[in-house]
Every structure is written in structure tokens, then in C-alpha cells.
Design an enzyme around this catalytic site. Structure first.
Site, PDB file in Angstrom:
ATOM      1  N   HIS A  60       0.962  -1.122   0.068  1.00  0.00           N
ATOM      2  CA  HIS A  60       0.165   0.000  -0.081  1.00  0.00           C
ATOM      3  C   HIS A  60       1.029   1.214   0.085  1.00  0.00           C
ATOM      4  O   HIS A  60       1.051   1.795   1.237  1.00  0.00           O
ATOM      5  CB  HIS A  60      -0.978  -0.092   1.186  1.00  0.00           C
ATOM      6  CG  HIS A  60      -1.910   1.069   1.285  1.00  0.00           C
ATOM      7  ND1 HIS A  60      -3.346   0.767   1.371  1.00  0.00           N
ATOM      8  CD2 HIS A  60      -1.941   2.270   1.324  1.00  0.00           C
ATOM      9  CE1 HIS A  60      -3.990   1.851   1.384  1.00  0.00           C
ATOM     10  NE2 HIS A  60      -3.248   2.943   1.112  1.00  0.00           N
ATOM     11  N   HIS A  62       1.523   5.058  -2.183  1.00  0.00           N
ATOM     12  CA  HIS A  62       0.795   6.028  -2.993  1.00  0.00           C
ATOM     13  C   HIS A  62       1.994   6.560  -3.881  1.00  0.00           C
ATOM     14  O   HIS A  62       2.735   7.594  -3.759  1.00  0.00           O
ATOM     15  CB  HIS A  62       0.226   7.378  -2.303  1.00  0.00           C
ATOM     16  CG  HIS A  62      -1.104   6.796  -1.459  1.00  0.00           C
ATOM     17  ND1 HIS A  62      -2.189   6.786  -2.068  1.00  0.00           N
ATOM     18  CD2 HIS A  62      -1.203   6.156  -0.402  1.00  0.00           C
ATOM     19  CE1 HIS A  62      -3.247   6.643  -1.385  1.00  0.00           C
ATOM     20  NE2 HIS A  62      -2.643   6.031  -0.208  1.00  0.00           N
ATOM     21  N   GLY A  67      -3.279  12.527  -1.485  1.00  0.00           N
ATOM     22  CA  GLY A  67      -3.805  13.997  -0.680  1.00  0.00           C
ATOM     23  C   GLY A  67      -4.369  14.734  -1.521  1.00  0.00           C
ATOM     24  O   GLY A  67      -4.802  14.571  -2.522  1.00  0.00           O
ATOM     25  N   GLY A  68      -4.212  15.852  -1.246  1.00  0.00           N
ATOM     26  CA  GLY A  68      -4.965  17.027  -1.495  1.00  0.00           C
ATOM     27  C   GLY A  68      -6.122  17.377  -0.735  1.00  0.00           C
ATOM     28  O   GLY A  68      -6.981  18.305  -1.008  1.00  0.00           O
ATOM     29  N   GLU A  69      -6.347  16.813   0.387  1.00  0.00           N
ATOM     30  CA  GLU A  69      -7.712  17.044   1.085  1.00  0.00           C
ATOM     31  C   GLU A  69      -7.390  18.519   1.724  1.00  0.00           C
ATOM     32  O   GLU A  69      -8.496  19.012   2.121  1.00  0.00           O
ATOM     33  CB  GLU A  69      -7.536  16.052   2.336  1.00  0.00           C
ATOM     34  CG  GLU A  69      -7.896  14.873   1.956  1.00  0.00           C
ATOM     35  CD  GLU A  69      -6.833  13.869   1.837  1.00  0.00           C
ATOM     36  OE1 GLU A  69      -6.980  12.679   2.104  1.00  0.00           O
ATOM     37  OE2 GLU A  69      -5.906  14.282   1.855  1.00  0.00           O
ATOM     38  N   THR A  98      -7.799   9.298  -2.182  1.00  0.00           N
ATOM     39  CA  THR A  98      -9.116  10.096  -2.170  1.00  0.00           C
ATOM     40  C   THR A  98      -9.179  10.805  -3.768  1.00  0.00           C
ATOM     41  O   THR A  98     -10.065  11.034  -4.138  1.00  0.00           O
ATOM     42  CB  THR A  98      -8.893  11.436  -1.108  1.00  0.00           C
ATOM     43  OG1 THR A  98      -8.537  10.934   0.097  1.00  0.00           O
ATOM     44  CG2 THR A  98      -9.937  12.140  -1.218  1.00  0.00           C
ATOM     45  N   TYR A 129     -10.848   5.811  -3.856  1.00  0.00           N
ATOM     46  CA  TYR A 129     -12.157   5.910  -3.095  1.00  0.00           C
ATOM     47  C   TYR A 129     -13.401   6.091  -3.852  1.00  0.00           C
ATOM     48  O   TYR A 129     -14.373   5.881  -3.200  1.00  0.00           O
ATOM     49  CB  TYR A 129     -11.863   7.116  -2.220  1.00  0.00           C
ATOM     50  CG  TYR A 129     -10.918   7.125  -0.949  1.00  0.00           C
ATOM     51  CD1 TYR A 129      -9.831   5.999  -1.221  1.00  0.00           C
ATOM     52  CD2 TYR A 129     -10.830   8.225  -0.089  1.00  0.00           C
ATOM     53  CE1 TYR A 129      -8.943   6.386  -0.231  1.00  0.00           C
ATOM     54  CE2 TYR A 129      -9.844   8.362   0.831  1.00  0.00           C
ATOM     55  CZ  TYR A 129      -8.831   7.294   0.875  1.00  0.00           C
ATOM     56  OH  TYR A 129      -7.938   7.186   1.818  1.00  0.00           O
ATOM     57  N   LYS A 154      -8.964  -0.918  -5.820  1.00  0.00           N
ATOM     58  CA  LYS A 154      -9.139  -0.350  -4.391  1.00  0.00           C
ATOM     59  C   LYS A 154     -10.343   0.481  -4.292  1.00  0.00           C
ATOM     60  O   LYS A 154     -10.962   1.036  -5.419  1.00  0.00           O
ATOM     61  CB  LYS A 154      -7.837   0.575  -4.226  1.00  0.00           C
ATOM     62  CG  LYS A 154      -7.953   1.700  -2.786  1.00  0.00           C
ATOM     63  CD  LYS A 154      -6.913   2.412  -2.594  1.00  0.00           C
ATOM     64  CE  LYS A 154      -6.946   3.086  -1.164  1.00  0.00           C
ATOM     65  NZ  LYS A 154      -5.841   3.957  -1.058  1.00  0.00           N
ATOM     66  N   ARG A 161     -14.866  10.386   3.221  1.00  0.00           N
ATOM     67  CA  ARG A 161     -14.312  10.658   2.147  1.00  0.00           C
ATOM     68  C   ARG A 161     -14.940   9.615   1.226  1.00  0.00           C
ATOM     69  O   ARG A 161     -14.332   9.786  -0.161  1.00  0.00           O
ATOM     70  CB  ARG A 161     -12.759  10.846   1.893  1.00  0.00           C
ATOM     71  CG  ARG A 161     -12.236  12.196   2.925  1.00  0.00           C
ATOM     72  CD  ARG A 161     -10.878  11.872   3.339  1.00  0.00           C
ATOM     73  NE  ARG A 161     -10.759  10.488   4.101  1.00  0.00           N
ATOM     74  CZ  ARG A 161      -9.386  10.356   4.474  1.00  0.00           C
ATOM     75  NH1 ARG A 161      -8.487  11.029   3.719  1.00  0.00           N
ATOM     76  NH2 ARG A 161      -9.293   9.198   5.253  1.00  0.00           N
ATOM     77  N   HIS A 193      -9.616   0.742   1.786  1.00  0.00           N
ATOM     78  CA  HIS A 193      -9.257   1.416   2.741  1.00  0.00           C
ATOM     79  C   HIS A 193     -10.616   1.736   3.837  1.00  0.00           C
ATOM     80  O   HIS A 193     -11.528   1.762   3.540  1.00  0.00           O
ATOM     81  CB  HIS A 193      -9.240   3.245   2.068  1.00  0.00           C
ATOM     82  CG  HIS A 193      -9.354   4.044   2.946  1.00  0.00           C
ATOM     83  ND1 HIS A 193      -8.080   4.623   3.409  1.00  0.00           N
ATOM     84  CD2 HIS A 193     -10.346   4.902   3.718  1.00  0.00           C
ATOM     85  CE1 HIS A 193      -8.373   5.629   4.232  1.00  0.00           C
ATOM     86  NE2 HIS A 193      -9.855   6.028   4.458  1.00  0.00           N
ATOM     87  N   HIS A 222      -5.633  -0.267   7.053  1.00  0.00           N
ATOM     88  CA  HIS A 222      -5.719   0.542   8.127  1.00  0.00           C
ATOM     89  C   HIS A 222      -6.981   0.081   9.363  1.00  0.00           C
ATOM     90  O   HIS A 222      -7.559   0.787   9.745  1.00  0.00           O
ATOM     91  CB  HIS A 222      -6.370   1.943   7.509  1.00  0.00           C
ATOM     92  CG  HIS A 222      -5.684   2.345   6.258  1.00  0.00           C
ATOM     93  ND1 HIS A 222      -4.337   2.718   6.122  1.00  0.00           N
ATOM     94  CD2 HIS A 222      -6.368   3.025   5.385  1.00  0.00           C
ATOM     95  CE1 HIS A 222      -4.116   3.072   5.093  1.00  0.00           C
ATOM     96  NE2 HIS A 222      -5.233   3.247   4.306  1.00  0.00           N
ATOM     97  N   ASP A 276       1.242   2.821   3.898  1.00  0.00           N
ATOM     98  CA  ASP A 276       0.574   4.079   3.288  1.00  0.00           C
ATOM     99  C   ASP A 276       1.495   5.091   2.636  1.00  0.00           C
ATOM    100  O   ASP A 276       1.204   6.170   2.771  1.00  0.00           O
ATOM    101  CB  ASP A 276      -0.304   4.397   4.429  1.00  0.00           C
ATOM    102  CG  ASP A 276      -1.527   5.409   3.495  1.00  0.00           C
ATOM    103  OD1 ASP A 276      -1.604   5.123   2.300  1.00  0.00           O
ATOM    104  OD2 ASP A 276      -2.264   5.837   4.401  1.00  0.00           O
ATOM    105  N   SER A 280      -1.185  11.001   2.016  1.00  0.00           N
ATOM    106  CA  SER A 280      -1.405  12.174   3.007  1.00  0.00           C
ATOM    107  C   SER A 280      -1.905  11.441   4.341  1.00  0.00           C
ATOM    108  O   SER A 280      -2.514  10.452   4.194  1.00  0.00           O
ATOM    109  CB  SER A 280      -2.443  13.188   2.487  1.00  0.00           C
ATOM    110  OG  SER A 280      -3.582  12.592   2.337  1.00  0.00           O
TER     111      SER A 280
END
Length: 382
Positions: A60, A62, A67-69, A98, A129, A154, A161, A193, A222, A276, A280
Site C-alpha cells: 500500500h 501512493h 492527498g490534496g484534502e 482520495t 475511493y 481499491k 471521504r 481503505h 488501516h 501508506d 497524505s
């Protein structure tokens, strides 16, 4: 090319023995107390004082950045090609999170292929997601069947989210992944997730109870935040994946101890661990508002293994299982990956006294020696 690793401790026949390991090309040719080989071009590697273990598998990461939340300025950059091997990771599975809008499956597949070109073994998961899942071919089933890099899909559950997909939607997605895996000879998994939502794993338990989809198709990650559900899931025959905490963080000791506990509480072989990495790590208040953000790193994997042994008293041969044999079996890669044995890929770590990777071989190629990178990667200094 032949390489002989000498004077190293390897776990054989139930104990750590001083050993020699002969690498022929990309595979392990032999492991024994002593190997007589007089080939003129033989390369010798002195593993005195070190442990030889299989290369770590991180399922897992990225790889394109996560991210970018917190808006575009908080997007995590793509992983550097050298980062995984410096952490002792020789097999990696890339994933989106996300963001499946500014980050794409096409970008993910391209980065996965770059990691393979660099010398690692790399795979990826289609989707993110969102649901319906973003894909490259237009279909999750076709992505898994026709793209050799893609081994599953995934999705997110129990998270604010997530796409809040229905049980019917998840059954359809799992059915597609299952059939695609059978057709292509791949794991064909649904990597989930799992957020901090109220439902936890309840939907998965219902699907397994109501349908004929094998529990092994579902791979919740997670999972530390719903520990009781995780152990229940393993006792029903499912794999669960714990996420390493950042080394040095306040939660690192608790997370590490939880993983050690899970190895005792769950049936043997069903606990895996991942980082992970480059995803993010947002922090939310009770109202679901972002109050902080950071990023995870892949070096938490070897740090966690070392802490499991050093701080929790877990034997090294047991501590490595979630990132070697267990995950290799879970991904359908065993015995090519996850074990040191004749015919297996020569993914080999030599761990120093601190149990951190000193020397790293990936498919027989020395990538790291004496903590120094031995292969050239583009743009590493940018």
C-alpha cells in the site's frame, strides 16, 4: 552473474544458522552451511554479523503521491524511485487514494512501470475511493485481466471521504475482481481503505454471510482503528492489513505493539502490514474539518519491524512475516516472493545489528550496499 553471500545468519530448519547464499542471475540457487563454487567471475559479499531475510513487500504505497484534502497545495509529491529499496522494500503495490481526479490510473500504471524499470518488482491497484471506480480500460475487470501491472482494485468504506457505495455495489465490484483474478491468474482482490466511520467492517461481514464471494477477496487495510472487527475477520479466514505509524511519532509504540498482539490473536498467516507511504495523513476534528496534514513514508516499515523485535520482544523470524511470507501468499506471489529458498527471486535484505537494511538485493541485483544506493535514478536530486 553469480553472487555468493557469506558469513550471514539465515533462518533455516527452525533456527538462525550461519549460512551462505548463492545467487544465480535473478534467483536464489542455493542456501547452505557452505557452498563450494569456483566460478572465476563469482562476486563475494561478506554478511558477517548480519541477518539475511526476504525483501520486504509493501502492498500500500501512493507511488504517484496522495492527498490534496487541504487543496492543491497539500498534494503529496510522487515517491522517489530509490526510497523503497533504501527501506528494504523490493516489491511494492501502488495505489490511488482520495484523489482520482488530478491523479489517474494511467499515471499510476506509468509510475509502476518506472519502478519495475528501476529494478524493483512493482504492481498496482486500479480504482480509488470513488465509485464507479476510475479505470484505464473503462472496466475494473478489464484492467485486472489485460494490464499485467494491475492485480486488484481499491475502494474506501467507513469513511466520510468514501463514495458511500451500497452493499450491492460492493458485491458487484468484488465479483468483477474475483472473476478477473481467475481469468488472469492474479490475486483479484478488493483492497479496502477502512476509515474511522461507525460501520467499521459490518458490510463485509454481511456480504460474506449472504453471498458466495470468498472472504479472501476482501483486503481491509488501516485496520488498527477497528481491532476487534479485524481479529473477527481473520477468524473467519480473511486477511487484514495494519498500517505502520511514522517512526518517532507519539503513536508509533502503540501501533507497533498492536501489530505484535495481532500476530498472537489472529490465525497464523493472516496478518499483513504496509506503510501508506507517500499518502497524505490528514487530521480531522469532530466536525470533519481538516485541522492538519502530513504524509507517511515507506521507511516506517523497517522501523516497525525493528521495533517489534527490539521493543516488543517479538522474534525476528515472526516480526518479518507480515511483510514477507504472509503478504506474498496474500498477493499470490509465494514462493517466488516472501521467502529465501532455492528458485525464489533473489530479493534479499542483510540487516545490521540495528535490524535496519544494510544491503539490499532485488531480483539478484545489488541495489543498496552499506546503506549506500548503488543504482542510478533520474531526478533524485530535484
Amino acid at each position: 552473474m553469480l553472487t555468493l553471500i557469506e558469513n550471514v545468519r539465515a533462518f533455516r530448519d527452525g533456527e538462525w544458522k550461519e549460512s551462505q547464499i548463492l545467487i544465480a542471475g535473478s534467483a536464489i540457487e542455493r542456501i547452505a552451511d557452505r557452498i563450494d563454487c569456483t566460478y572465476d567471475g563469482l562476486e563475494h559479499v561478506d554478511g558477517r554479523g548480519m541477518y539475511a531475510v526476504p525483501g520486504y513487500i509493501d502492498q500500500h504505497v501512493h507511488v504517484t503521491g496522495g492527498g490534496g484534502e487541504g487543496s492543491f497545495i497539500t498534494q503529496v509529491p510522487p515517491i522517489k524511485l530509490s526510497a523503497p529499496v533504501m527501506a528494504g522494500i523490493t516489491t511494492i503495490v501502488g495505489t490511488l487514494g482520495t484523489d482520482g481526479t488530478t491523479r489517474s490510473v494511467a499515471n499510476l500504471v506509468a509510475k509502476t512501470r518506472a519502478l519495475n524499470e528501476f529494478g524493483m518488482t512493482a504492481y498496482c491497484l486500479t480504482g480509488n475511493y470513488n465509485y464507479p471506480s476510475p479505470t484505464l480500460t473503462g472496466s475494473v475487470l478489464d484492467d485486472i485481466v489485460f494490464l499485467h501491472d494491475v492485480i486488484g482494485v481499491k475502494i474506501a468504506i467507513s469513511d466520510h471521504r468514501s463514495a458511500n457505495m451500497s452493499k450491492t455495489d460492493l458485491i458487484k465490484l468484488a465479483s468483477d475482481a474475483r472473476v478477473a483474478g481467475l481469468l488472469a491468474g492474479k490475486a483479484g482482490i478488493v483492497h479496502l481503505h477502512v476509515g474511522a466511520g461507525k460501520a467499521k467492517l459490518s458490510m463485509l461481514f454481511e456480504i460474506v454471510e449472504e453471498t458466495d464471494i470468498p472472504i479472501s477477496v476482501f483486503r481491509p487495510t488501516h485496520i488498527g482503528k477497528c481491532y476487534d472487527d479485524a481479529i473477527r475477520f481473520t477468524k473467519a479466514g480473511g486477511y487484514v492489513d495494519f498500517t505502520c505509524a511514522p517512526a518517532g511519532s507519539s503513536v508509533f509504540p502503540k501501533t507497533t505493539a498492536q501489530i505484535v498482539q495481532a500476530l498472537d490473536d489472529a490465525p497464523a498467516g493472516l496478518v499483513t502490514m504496509s506503510t501508506d507511504g507517500n499518502g497524505s495523513c490528514p487530521f480531522w476534528n469532530a466536525q470533519g474539518e481538516l485541522v492538519g496534514i502530513t504524509a507517511d513514508t515507506v521507511d516506517s516499515l523497517p522501523q516497525t519491524v525493528a521495533s517489534m523485535v527490539r521493543d516488543c520482544g517479538c522474534p525476528l523470524e515472526k516480526a518479518i512475516l507480515p511483510v514477507t511470507e504472509n503478504v506474498a501468499r496474500a498477493l499470490g506471489l509465494y514462493p517466488r516472493k516472501g521467502v529465501l529458498a532455492k528458485g525464489s527471486d533473489a530479493d534479499i535484505l542483510l540487516l545490521g545489528d540495528d535490524l535496519m537494511p544494510d544491503t539490499v538485493f532485488a531480483c539478484g541485483r545489488c541495489m543498496v550496499a552499506g546503506h549506500e544506493l548503488k543504482v542510478q535514478a533520474y531526478y533524485e536530486d530535484l
